[in-house]
Design an enzyme around this catalytic site. Structure first.
Site: not given
Length: 177
Positions: A94, A136-137, A140
């Site tokens: 990351c 993953h994004e 966020h």
């Protein structure tokens, strides 16, 4: 376009839930360009708006192989609408947790609904690295980091390391816009 400073652990902004994008306009398209330039410069394959200090539900990514032409993609207000039951394991890193990598288990395939830079709703069925990167994004955007999938012991070690590093550096400058 401009390269924006990255927000890194332990900045509490990374734990904030991002707000939906209300309107796709020229300033948002310029911001998407800044995000892509920042991601390529880092270098990385994905970047959420919160990682450059903007709590908006927007992400950019490019999962093209090094020997392939660039394939920049922008996802506005992305939402996972379905996940496979089959697990997938990938080593993740990351840009907000530099130089730390760990294997993470996620669904192997996801279907994501999003809005593109023309303001049109789209759907993508993703597998492999694209599925991993999207998850993953999108995490966020919900204040979740990939280290949250690790054991408490490993996660605490990473957080301690980055808190110590943060004491040795000045806080990042934030752009207000």
């Amino acid at each position: 376009m401009a390269i924006r400073p990255l927000v890194t652990l332990p900045d509490p902004l990374l734990r904030q839930v991002s707000k939906p994008v209300e309107r796709v306009d020229e300033s948002l398209r310029k911001f998407a360009g800044d995000m892509l330039e920042t991601m390529y410069d880092a270098p990385g394959i994905g970047l959420a708006a919160i990682q450059v200090g903007e709590p908006l539900r927007m992400l950019v990514l490019d999962v093209a192989e090094k020997d392939e032409p660039k394939n920049p993609q922008v996802f506005i207000n992305p939402e996972i609408v379905s996940r496979s039951d089959v697990p997938s394991f990938h080593e993740e890193g990351c840009l907000s947790i530099p130089d730390y990598y760990a294997e993470v288990e996620r669904p192997a395939e996801v279907t994501v609904k999003y809005v593109d830079l023309d303001g049109k709703e789209q759907i993508v069925e993703a597998k492999g690295i694209l599925a991993t990167c999207l998850q993953h994004e999108i995490d966020h955007l919900n204040g979740v980091l990939f280290i949250d999938y690790l054991s408490k012991l490993k996660r605490d070690m990473v957080v301690r390391k980055f808190r110590k590093l943060a004491k040795d550096r000045p806080p990042p400058a934030r752009m207000v816009g």
